[in-house]
Design a protein around this motif. Sequence first.
Motif, mmCIF file in Angstrom:
data_model
loop_
_atom_site.group_PDB
_atom_site.id
_atom_site.type_symbol
_atom_site.label_atom_id
_atom_site.label_comp_id
_atom_site.label_asym_id
_atom_site.label_seq_id
_atom_site.Cartn_x
_atom_site.Cartn_y
_atom_site.Cartn_z
ATOM 1 N N LEU A 387 109.106 122.390 65.270
ATOM 2 C CA LEU A 387 108.842 123.100 64.006
ATOM 3 C C LEU A 387 110.017 122.953 63.056
ATOM 4 O O LEU A 387 109.852 122.661 61.863
ATOM 5 C CB LEU A 387 108.590 124.581 64.285
ATOM 6 C CG LEU A 387 107.239 125.003 64.847
ATOM 7 C CD1 LEU A 387 107.271 126.490 65.178
ATOM 8 C CD2 LEU A 387 106.121 124.712 63.857
ATOM 9 N N VAL A 388 111.223 123.169 63.576
ATOM 10 C CA VAL A 388 112.422 123.095 62.744
ATOM 11 C C VAL A 388 112.631 121.676 62.223
ATOM 12 O O VAL A 388 113.078 121.469 61.084
ATOM 13 C CB VAL A 388 113.646 123.593 63.543
ATOM 14 C CG1 VAL A 388 114.934 123.380 62.751
ATOM 15 C CG2 VAL A 388 113.483 125.064 63.907
ATOM 16 N N ARG A 389 112.318 120.685 63.044
ATOM 17 C CA ARG A 389 112.468 119.289 62.613
ATOM 18 C C ARG A 389 111.649 119.018 61.352
ATOM 19 O O ARG A 389 112.077 118.280 60.456
ATOM 20 C CB ARG A 389 112.020 118.341 63.729
ATOM 21 C CG ARG A 389 112.144 116.854 63.359
ATOM 22 C CD ARG A 389 111.517 115.962 64.409
ATOM 23 N NE ARG A 389 110.064 116.076 64.452
ATOM 24 C CZ ARG A 389 109.239 115.454 63.615
ATOM 25 N NH1 ARG A 389 109.727 114.709 62.630
ATOM 26 N NH2 ARG A 389 107.930 115.600 63.732
ATOM 27 N N LEU A 390 110.472 119.607 61.256
ATOM 28 C CA LEU A 390 109.587 119.357 60.119
ATOM 29 C C LEU A 390 110.099 119.980 58.824
ATOM 30 O O LEU A 390 109.729 119.542 57.730
ATOM 31 C CB LEU A 390 108.184 119.896 60.424
ATOM 32 C CG LEU A 390 107.445 119.297 61.620
ATOM 33 C CD1 LEU A 390 106.104 120.007 61.816
ATOM 34 C CD2 LEU A 390 107.232 117.811 61.439
ATOM 35 N N LEU A 391 110.949 121.001 58.933
ATOM 36 C CA LEU A 391 111.383 121.748 57.744
ATOM 37 C C LEU A 391 112.422 120.994 56.928
ATOM 38 O O LEU A 391 113.314 120.334 57.464
ATOM 39 C CB LEU A 391 111.971 123.099 58.164
ATOM 40 C CG LEU A 391 111.008 124.160 58.694
ATOM 41 C CD1 LEU A 391 111.791 125.380 59.157
ATOM 42 C CD2 LEU A 391 109.996 124.550 57.621
ATOM 43 N N LYS A 392 112.311 121.145 55.616
ATOM 44 C CA LYS A 392 113.373 120.698 54.717
ATOM 45 C C LYS A 392 114.548 121.686 54.830
ATOM 46 O O LYS A 392 114.342 122.845 55.244
ATOM 47 C CB LYS A 392 112.879 120.702 53.265
ATOM 48 C CG LYS A 392 111.730 119.765 52.972
ATOM 49 C CD LYS A 392 111.272 119.938 51.531
ATOM 50 C CE LYS A 392 110.082 119.052 51.204
ATOM 51 N NZ LYS A 392 109.609 119.275 49.810
ATOM 52 N N PRO A 393 115.749 121.294 54.472
ATOM 53 C CA PRO A 393 116.845 122.272 54.418
ATOM 54 C C PRO A 393 116.463 123.434 53.499
ATOM 55 O O PRO A 393 115.965 123.226 52.393
ATOM 56 C CB PRO A 393 118.011 121.457 53.839
ATOM 57 C CG PRO A 393 117.709 120.047 54.252
ATOM 58 C CD PRO A 393 116.210 119.923 54.172
ATOM 59 N N GLY A 394 116.658 124.638 53.988
ATOM 60 C CA GLY A 394 116.261 125.820 53.227
ATOM 61 C C GLY A 394 114.823 126.240 53.469
ATOM 62 O O GLY A 394 114.388 127.277 52.959
ATOM 63 N N GLY A 395 114.080 125.442 54.233
ATOM 64 C CA GLY A 395 112.688 125.775 54.534
ATOM 65 C C GLY A 395 112.573 126.910 55.542
ATOM 66 O O GLY A 395 113.531 127.234 56.255
ATOM 67 N N HIS A 396 111.402 127.500 55.604
ATOM 68 C CA HIS A 396 111.190 128.662 56.471
ATOM 69 C C HIS A 396 110.037 128.423 57.454
ATOM 70 O O HIS A 396 109.060 127.749 57.115
ATOM 71 C CB HIS A 396 110.891 129.911 55.636
ATOM 72 C CG HIS A 396 112.031 130.343 54.772
ATOM 73 N ND1 HIS A 396 112.224 129.814 53.505
ATOM 74 C CD2 HIS A 396 113.047 131.222 54.985
ATOM 75 C CE1 HIS A 396 113.309 130.361 52.965
ATOM 76 N NE2 HIS A 396 113.819 131.218 53.840
ATOM 77 N N ALA A 397 110.196 129.007 58.633
ATOM 78 C CA ALA A 397 109.140 128.940 59.654
ATOM 79 C C ALA A 397 108.810 130.344 60.122
ATOM 80 O O ALA A 397 109.717 131.158 60.362
ATOM 81 C CB ALA A 397 109.595 128.084 60.834
ATOM 82 N N LEU A 398 107.518 130.642 60.229
ATOM 83 C CA LEU A 398 107.044 131.923 60.752
ATOM 84 C C LEU A 398 106.424 131.683 62.123
ATOM 85 O O LEU A 398 105.542 130.830 62.261
ATOM 86 C CB LEU A 398 106.008 132.539 59.800
ATOM 87 C CG LEU A 398 105.317 133.817 60.295
ATOM 88 C CD1 LEU A 398 106.314 134.960 60.459
ATOM 89 C CD2 LEU A 398 104.190 134.218 59.341
#
Length: 620
Positions: A387-398
């Motif tokens: 999940l974290v890999r998919l995020l851009k810097p500053g992105g959020h995961a719930l």
Amino acid sequence: MLYLAYVNSVTYEEEASVPLPEGLVLLEDFVSPEEEALLLAAVDWSSTNEDVTAQKALKHRRVKHYGFEFRYDNNNVDKDKPLPAGIPAECLPVLERCLRNGQINVMPDQLTVNQYESGQGIPPHVDTHSAFEDTILSLSLGAKTVMEFRHPDGRVVAVVLPGRSLLVMKSESRYLWTHGITPRKFDMVPACEQQSPDHVTPEPGTCSNLTLSKRGTRTSFTFRKIRPEPCRCAFPSACDSQGAPSTLSPSTPSPPALPCCHADAARLEEEYVHRVYDAIASHFSSTRHSPWPRVCHFLSSLPPGSVLADVGCGNGKYLGVNSEMIAVGCDRSSALVQICAERGFHAFVSDALNVPLRTASCDACISIAVIHHFSTEERRLAAMRELVRLLKPGGHALIYVWAFEQEYNKQRSKYLKDHNKEHNGKENLTKNTSEDRREPHGKSAIQNSGHLEEGYEPVGKVTDGKLSVHTNRTAFNTQDLLVPWHLKEGKKPGEEESGDGVKRNKRKEKSKKVLTNQTRIDSNPGLSPGFDASMSPGLRLDTDDATHSPGSKPSPSGTTQTSSSHLKSESESHLTAVFHRYYHVFHQGELEQLCSQVGGVKVQSSYHDQGNWCVILEKD
């Protein structure tokens, strides 16, 4: 704004070469195109005289019997009542060739012709031992398909059946292994190389390119010889003539054990998560129609134009919450992804451990009731890192996971509150199909059940490494467990709660007794340990190319009532299918501790929401 993402290749695990089951032989191009046309023309589906060929229009296929009729009310043949129509003369040249070549040593006297349209299949089964002799021939005409063979010890072998091929089942492959066809419209098959006659999957290091093969209409001719005497095969555990338990009085198989390695974990999730959700997809979706408020708040707070990945999207109920974002979902269940597509959402089939999206391509990700389906801490951690890999810097995961603590801050979750309602007479557990409607909307994003006997008593703790079966709507007393799902026919979205914190619709509409192909097929005996069933007398299974043997066990659980398309009557056969899904329920603080092991991310907030532990992560 148009977003494009590319992936050069999808990672996959090399599989060891898998031998065909003992006694199984596949002969490709066994009949010519001209012979194929003659054989297909010999079957008159327009005939309405059932007394001659015992033609049946079953729920997920058409079938004709020649020579003798296989009776689904007792899973056997009436050997004293041959049908007026014997095996068609057009079949004789093919059978004589089999005699000359040694595929058979006696001429068959019974033929079952099954016709399947795209998307149809057959539950795993073993042909009844007492009804037929050893060798069984299955001639595939028309479109190709993939047939799965499953051993009682859990081994699975997928065999591609090309058009005009002959499958010869003898010995162990005929008596012990179940065979079935998963209902779907596409099969994954080798792209360039023909299947080796000795092995199904390629040797490590060789070309293993795969492609999708679209299914068409397939007609199978299954030839068998009626057995005059009781069976005395070398497989008494599966033989009804030698006292093996029938589908009406199955023995209780052992519950699965906690995984001790990666392979065990993958196998457990395959049986008790992936196959279960494919089987219950339609009913599951009907109970998951209302998004949870706090998830909606998170999605609505995203800026316009944000890219969202819903990993483990289920039926896509969160993909349409915020119309100003670009949302894409993925799920391990192809049946649920198909529901997303029918609703107009963008979704694809993917494992949550390997999502084929570019690194740092998403502004936000959500994982709602997914990670608790992974059976080891390592796999749960890997899913979180993905999940974290998919995020851009500053992105959020719930992230939402089911909580061990169903009572928090002196407040009982609605999952537990429903228990009291039932005991007050407002609800009846045995008649309720979605005991999980208060459970986290429970969908795994990992792909592709076994069967626990209904008499298997739930226990409180993991004993001898075995998983316990949870009693629905009660407090948890162990973290790793199996949670039952009671499958019911024809449930409508308005009839059941969709998840924690969602108000139940009180409408009492009657539901039609209709099942989807996936439900009918996958809730069959032998399908997997995730399936269980309680049946009333008179219920019989509707199997496919070969009839289902009462002793074909692998599963008491799967006594496939839902798959039965020839019950004597709905009143005579009251059906309650039970599937079991694996869960790891999280203790307080466990989710945050797992997040702390993921680099480059911090926990922005965490909370308890109606029986779930939840975190919002921010990527550095």
